[in-house]
Design an enzyme around this catalytic site. Structure first.
Site, PDB file in Angstrom:
ATOM      1  N   CYS A 116     -17.913   2.144  11.968  1.00  9.99           N
ATOM      2  CA  CYS A 116     -17.392   3.340  11.289  1.00  9.99           C
ATOM      3  C   CYS A 116     -15.977   3.647  11.753  1.00  9.99           C
ATOM      4  O   CYS A 116     -15.038   2.960  11.342  1.00  9.99           O
ATOM      5  CB  CYS A 116     -18.334   4.530  11.431  1.00  9.99           C
ATOM      6  SG  CYS A 116     -18.947   4.891  13.086  1.00  9.99           S
ATOM      7  N   SER A 117     -15.802   4.616  12.658  1.00  9.16           N
ATOM      8  CA  SER A 117     -14.428   5.020  13.004  1.00  9.16           C
ATOM      9  C   SER A 117     -14.356   5.677  14.367  1.00  9.16           C
ATOM     10  O   SER A 117     -13.450   6.463  14.617  1.00  9.16           O
ATOM     11  CB  SER A 117     -13.927   6.014  11.966  1.00  9.16           C
ATOM     12  OG  SER A 117     -14.737   7.183  12.012  1.00  9.16           O
ATOM     13  N   CYS A 118     -15.314   5.403  15.256  1.00  4.74           N
ATOM     14  CA  CYS A 118     -15.410   6.161  16.513  1.00  4.74           C
ATOM     15  C   CYS A 118     -14.170   5.975  17.388  1.00  4.74           C
ATOM     16  O   CYS A 118     -13.694   4.870  17.580  1.00  4.74           O
ATOM     17  CB  CYS A 118     -16.653   5.724  17.273  1.00  4.74           C
ATOM     18  SG  CYS A 118     -18.171   6.018  16.351  1.00  4.74           S
TER      19      CYS A 118
END
Lengths: 216, 205
Positions: free
Chosen positions: B100-102
């Site tokens: 995702c985009s952590c």
């Protein structure tokens, strides 16, 4: 789930475009969407794993074509509809057009209570597991072996937490893989570290024990 | 393309306010956080101090979250660990999130657009050297690369390698040198060869 969100190692993508694309937000609408997402997490309408899974549940063609904050919006809107905050019809009506939502969730799973004792330096293997629900194991490490280089405090177990199930929290381990093991003859040389939940791992070479092992 | 998204954001805002789940001050508070508080200068303070304070550096590398807290820098509750990765003359670390985009957004700032793009997420774990070169960072062949995939709520930050030409600089000057990109690991701060990258032709590779 083996969804299109699981992108690590996928081929065919073009050049990363950093120039002019360094800003986190590209419009005030994106900031508002992020604000609403965070607000509802804090209110407990959903947790971070449920949110992430709602993104993953987007119809694959929608996921691939959507901007980052369109995915955020879709997940938040989906969670609101699933929680009964408002109906899909209310949302469509307010938006003035049909709003695509994520697809329904499949079953989650609770974590194993019996977990191996894993320490820094241990060689571990990622289990060859396939689950229909939320999981935080990228497909490119499935079944692979690596060495533990870091240990975290316990976190909620995503496979349960992403489905609202109670399950004991688990530590995660930073496991170091060699890119050339992950993609033999198909990767540039690097060490790749991945945070892996305890329940996804087994010891590759368990320490010798003097006690007889029960037959499998 | 942004028009439907704005209409959708308006619709969501309208419905959440109607249900008293959202208020204007929530939007204002978030806007303040992302534009004023969650900024890369936070991480830059940690890195510049680590460059100039040996015992702080040891703490930062051992327990990044506690070191950040000791300088008044909070992390969200669910980010229970901050692992700081030290770049050296021989080792280069770079972080990503393939699922995702952590990111450690309260420390290094909100993730840049390209960090969340499918291209970076798909490619950096498998062809890091090429991706970094495309982004302007041409690493010497002998430099060993370590990629860190943020798949749990442990967060990572790169401690950039301190450039030789900064000896004697004030902490404030050092902080100003340290960028979000250098703490993600898609840039280094030394003079050439690393910086040669920044001026490389756009179309390279």
């Amino acid at each position: 789930m083996d969804g299109v969100h699981d992108l690590g190692g996928r081929q065919g993508f073009g050049t990363v475009q950093p120039r002019g694309h360094g800003e986190p937000f590209h419009s005030e609408a994106e900031i508002r969407i992020a604000a609403m997402w965070v607000r509802l997490v804090r209110q407990g309408l959903y947790n971070m794993d449920e949110y992430r899974h709602a993104v993953e549940r987007m119809e694959p063609r929608h996921y691939m074509a959507a901007s980052y904050y369109e995915r955020t919006f879709t997940a938040v809107a989906t969670m609101c509809v699933e929680r009964g905050v408002f109906s899909a019809q209310e949302l469509d009506s307010a938006a003035g057009a049909p709003v695509p939502l994520s697809r329904p969730s499949k079953a989650g799973r609770v974590g194993n209570l019996q977990l191996p004792d894993i320490r820094i330096g241990d060689r571990v293997r990622v289990k060859n597991e396939f689950v229909p629900g939320h999981i935080r194991m990228p497909g490119y490490i499935r079944g692979q072996t690596g060495v533990v280089v870091g240990i975290s405090p316990p976190y909620p177990f995503p496979d349960a937490h992403g489905h609202g199930l109670d399950s004991p929290w688990q530590r995660t381990f930073d496991v170091q893989f060699d890119s050339r093991d992950l993609w033999p003859d198909g990767a540039e040389e690097a060490l790749v570290q991945v945070g892996v939940f305890h329940g996804y791992l087994m010891l590759e070479r368990p320490p010798c024990s003097s006690e007889p092992q029960p037959a499998a | 393309m942004d028009q439907p998204l704005r209409a959708q954001a308006d619709a969501l805002e309208h419905l959440l306010k109607a249900k008293s789940l959202l208020h204007d001050n929530d939007l204002q508070a978030f806007h303040h956080q992302v534009t004023e508080q969650w900024q890369p200068r936070n991480g830059a303070r940690l890195c510049a101090r680590a460059w100039t304070d040996r015992s702080f550096k040891a703490q930062l590398l051992t327990d990044g979250r506690a070191a950040a807290a000791s300088m008044g820098l909070d992390m969200p509750e669910h980010h229970r660990s901050l692992v700081v990765l030290e770049n050296t003359a021989e080792v280069h670390n770079v972080i990503c999130c393939t699922l995702c985009s952590c990111t450690a957004f309260s420390i290094i700032g909100m993730a840049p657009g390209w960090y969340k793009d499918l291209e970076y997420r798909a490619r950096v774990v498998r062809e890091a050297r090429t991706v970094l070169a495309e982004m302007g960072l041409h690493l010497p062949q002998a430099m060993r690369i370590r990629v860190w995939d943020t798949t749990t709520d442990t967060r990572y930050m790169v401690l950039p390698y301190r450039p030789a030409h900064t000896q004697g600089w004030t902490v404030q000057a050092l902080e100003a040198l340290i960028t979000k990109e250098s703490m993600i690991g898609v840039a280094r701060l030394e003079q050439p060869p690393a910086n040669a990258a920044v001026t490389a032709p756009t179309g390279a590779a």
